[in-house]
Write a protein that holds these residues in place. Structure first.
Motif: not given
Length: 255
Positions: A181, A183, A211-212
């Motif tokens: 992840i 952010q 977040q991705y």
């Protein structure tokens, strides 16, 4: 290693304790609702500061770096457009500060004065003098007294603008926090200044964050002309200024 760990600790403490808001008096709200409100977005450092935690067998290793955004993204203009749209959705008669009829040189002086005032009140980190945390919450509740602001105030009033909505931030952060992840974080401080009566009538401190799942690769934020970074900032700012959050404060009722 010590410097990096100190930054992480301070950042975590900052994040967990920075969300706060003030109440707006009914009289001040009524005055603002019948007035023009200039909007401005200010970021102290047009850069993204990266933090990555690497999990070793017996310890954690933290890596930090940064990238200058000023030459590749006009973030001030893009984010101001979004801020103005969001403020307008709160039932406020807003217009971007650049559209108020104020002289460009005076606006540049105001930004320079704000930058100096913001920096002088920011919290220093002894181990890394090039990096500072935003000012304490009390800073955003105090009426600005630097000379450049007074010149701006007079100009805005002469152009029929009685209030100023400022969205302030120190810089943007990209953090690889584990499990792939990433952010995107932009600390956000909002305040509304009554220009006639020389007082801050409302302020809010929060976090624009999104977040991705990027496999923990911070460089993914830079691809395709910063596409994911811009998307994340846009989502975060929209949440910070959402009607769900601030609608009741400004008398916006959901239909």
């Amino acid at each position: 290693m010590k410097v990096a760990n100190t930054l992480i600790i301070l950042f975590v403490l900052f994040i967990t304790g920075c969300v706060s808001t003030s109440q707006i008096e009914e009289t001040d709200l009524a005055n603002m609702q019948t007035s023009k409100v200039a909007t401005n977005f200010f970021i102290a450092n047009e850069r993204i500061h990266y933090t990555e935690t690497l999990y070793r067998v017996l310890w954690l290793e933290t890596k930090t770096s940064s990238m200058d955004l000023s030459g590749i993204w006009d973030s001030k203009t893009d984010i101001l457009n979004l801020v103005d749209e969001s403020v307008s959705s709160l039932g406020i008669n807003s217009l971007k500060i650049s559209n108020t009829g104020t002289d460009d040189e005076l606006l540049r002086d105001y930004v320079a004065g704000l930058n100096k005032d913001y920096d002088s009140n920011s919290i220093e980190i002894p181990e890394t003098p090039e990096t500072k945390l935003q000012p304490s919450s009390s800073y955003f509740s105090k009426y600005p007294t630097y000379n450049e602001f007074e010149n701006l105030r007079i100009s805005l009033l002469n152009n029929g603008v009685d209030f100023l909505f400022e969205y302030l931030s120190p810089e943007i952060y990209g953090n690889a926090i584990g499990y792939g992840i990433v952010q995107i974080i932009m600390p956000s401080q909002l305040r509304i200044i009554d220009l006639k009566n020389k007082k801050v009538i409302w302020n809010y401190s929060g976090i624009a964050v999104e977040q991705y799942q990027l496999g923990g690769d911070l460089k993914e934020l830079e691809k395709n002309n910063l596409a994911i970074l811009k998307k994340g900032i846009r989502a975060g700012v929209t949440n910070v200024l959402s009607k769900d959050l601030h609608g009741p404060t400004f008398g916006v009722k959901e239909i």
